[in-house]
Design a protein around this motif. Structure first.
Motif, mmCIF file in Angstrom:
data_model
loop_
_atom_site.group_PDB
_atom_site.id
_atom_site.type_symbol
_atom_site.label_atom_id
_atom_site.label_comp_id
_atom_site.label_asym_id
_atom_site.label_seq_id
_atom_site.Cartn_x
_atom_site.Cartn_y
_atom_site.Cartn_z
ATOM 1 N N LYS A 106 0.844 -1.192 0.000
ATOM 2 C CA LYS A 106 0.000 0.000 0.000
ATOM 3 C C LYS A 106 0.877 1.239 0.000
ATOM 4 C CE LYS A 106 -3.877 -2.185 2.428
ATOM 5 N NZ LYS A 106 -4.778 -2.126 3.614
ATOM 6 N N LEU A 107 0.445 2.247 -0.751
ATOM 7 C CA LEU A 107 1.182 3.501 -0.818
ATOM 8 C C LEU A 107 0.535 4.530 0.102
ATOM 9 C CD1 LEU A 107 1.849 3.832 -4.665
ATOM 10 C CD2 LEU A 107 3.336 2.872 -2.905
ATOM 11 N N THR A 108 1.358 5.203 0.862
ATOM 12 C CA THR A 108 0.864 6.270 1.741
ATOM 13 C C THR A 108 0.823 7.584 0.958
ATOM 14 O OG1 THR A 108 3.084 6.873 2.501
ATOM 15 C CG2 THR A 108 1.941 5.110 3.701
ATOM 16 N N ARG A 109 0.259 8.611 1.560
ATOM 17 C CA ARG A 109 0.260 9.932 0.917
ATOM 18 C C ARG A 109 1.686 10.431 0.714
ATOM 19 N NH1 ARG A 109 -4.593 13.319 4.017
ATOM 20 N NH2 ARG A 109 -6.341 12.010 3.294
ATOM 21 N N GLN A 110 2.539 10.120 1.667
ATOM 22 C CA GLN A 110 3.931 10.515 1.538
ATOM 23 C C GLN A 110 4.594 9.814 0.352
ATOM 24 O OE1 GLN A 110 2.411 9.661 4.307
ATOM 25 N NE2 GLN A 110 2.925 11.094 5.981
ATOM 26 N N ASP A 111 4.250 8.532 0.130
ATOM 27 C CA ASP A 111 4.790 7.794 -1.016
ATOM 28 C C ASP A 111 4.362 8.443 -2.319
ATOM 29 O OD1 ASP A 111 6.027 5.862 0.565
ATOM 30 O OD2 ASP A 111 4.235 4.597 0.617
ATOM 31 N N LEU A 112 3.081 8.778 -2.411
ATOM 32 C CA LEU A 112 2.551 9.386 -3.634
ATOM 33 C C LEU A 112 3.185 10.749 -3.888
ATOM 34 C CD1 LEU A 112 -1.226 8.452 -3.212
ATOM 35 C CD2 LEU A 112 0.407 7.420 -4.792
ATOM 36 N N PHE A 113 3.352 11.521 -2.832
ATOM 37 C CA PHE A 113 3.998 12.828 -2.973
ATOM 38 C C PHE A 113 5.442 12.659 -3.454
ATOM 39 C CE2 PHE A 113 6.619 16.230 -1.107
ATOM 40 C CZ PHE A 113 6.026 17.331 -1.708
#
Length: 228
Positions: A106-113
């Motif tokens: 799973k990707l976190t918001r930090q990962d996506l940013f």
């Protein structure tokens, strides 16, 4: 070890064809892997267990080094080193994205940013250089991006394979080298002689870009809980 790949590829491709370079470097890498397994006393096991894993070996060997490096080296032949390397190094981003459907991460918001910022950085590095003149090859750009998908797929599939890390690499290269020899013979022919610069290019790429770097990266992936 991967930091000099752009220079090594560009200089070596000036000395020989894509297929000849790939075949020679893959052979050197196979020797390195065989030597390491022999030192650890695992070479016999690696050879004997190949038949029972042949389907997986064929799939992985076809992806890397065969398909991946044919696509990547063609991209390097069409693009400036600065652009080709920056685009190719987005494989780390591709690896993170593809780990979601393939490994269930799973990707976190930090990962996506981080992914968005990383891609913006690649665009800046690739297309803002003062040394780039003329129009870039769109086909070369396409190939460089495709190479990231092949590369990421290869390593993600590897994480689901329970065979020991270095044995997997050795078995893949054991099958890939004969395939590359056949392809090179059919399309270009095997050179009767090699000069020193050609040999140095093959040895350097086979040792550092493939052999030792692959061993470190393969073991790192198997020890990691999250590839991103």
């Amino acid at each position: 070890m991967w930091s000099t790949v752009a220079t090594a590829f560009k200089l070596s491709l000036e000395q020989m064809s894509l297929l000849q370079l790939l075949t020679g470097a893959s052979f050197v890498s196979l020797v390195v892997l065989a030597g390491f397994l022999g030192w650890r006393g695992e070479l016999k096991t690696a050879i004997e267990t190949m038949p029972q894993n042949i389907k997986t070996i064929v799939l992985l060997a076809s992806l890397n080094p065969v398909l991946y490096y044919i696509v990547l080296l063609e991209a390097y032949s069409l693009l400036p080193a600065q652009v080709a390397q920056s685009l190719n190094y987005t494989w780390a981003i591709t690896l993170t994205i593809l780990s979601v459907p393939i490994l269930g991460h799973k990707l976190t918001r930090q990962d996506l940013f981080a992914i968005v910022m990383a891609y913006l950085g690649v665009v800046l590095i690739s297309f803002s250089g003062k040394s780039i003149t003329g129009e870039l090859s769109y086909f070369g750009i396409f190939l460089a991006l495709v190479s990231t998908i092949i590369w990421a797929m290869y390593w993600l599939l590897n994480t689901r394979d329970t065979r020991p890390a270095i044995i997997k690499l050795f078995q893949s290269f054991s099958l890939a080298v004969p395939i590359l020899i056949i392809i090179t013979t059919l399309f270009e022919g095997i050179p009767k002689a090699l000069h020193l610069k050609q040999i140095m290019g093959m040895v350097y790429i086979g040792l550092f870009e493939m052999g030792l770097a692959f061993m470190c990266w393969q073991m790192a992936l198997q020890l990691s809980d999250k590839v991103s």
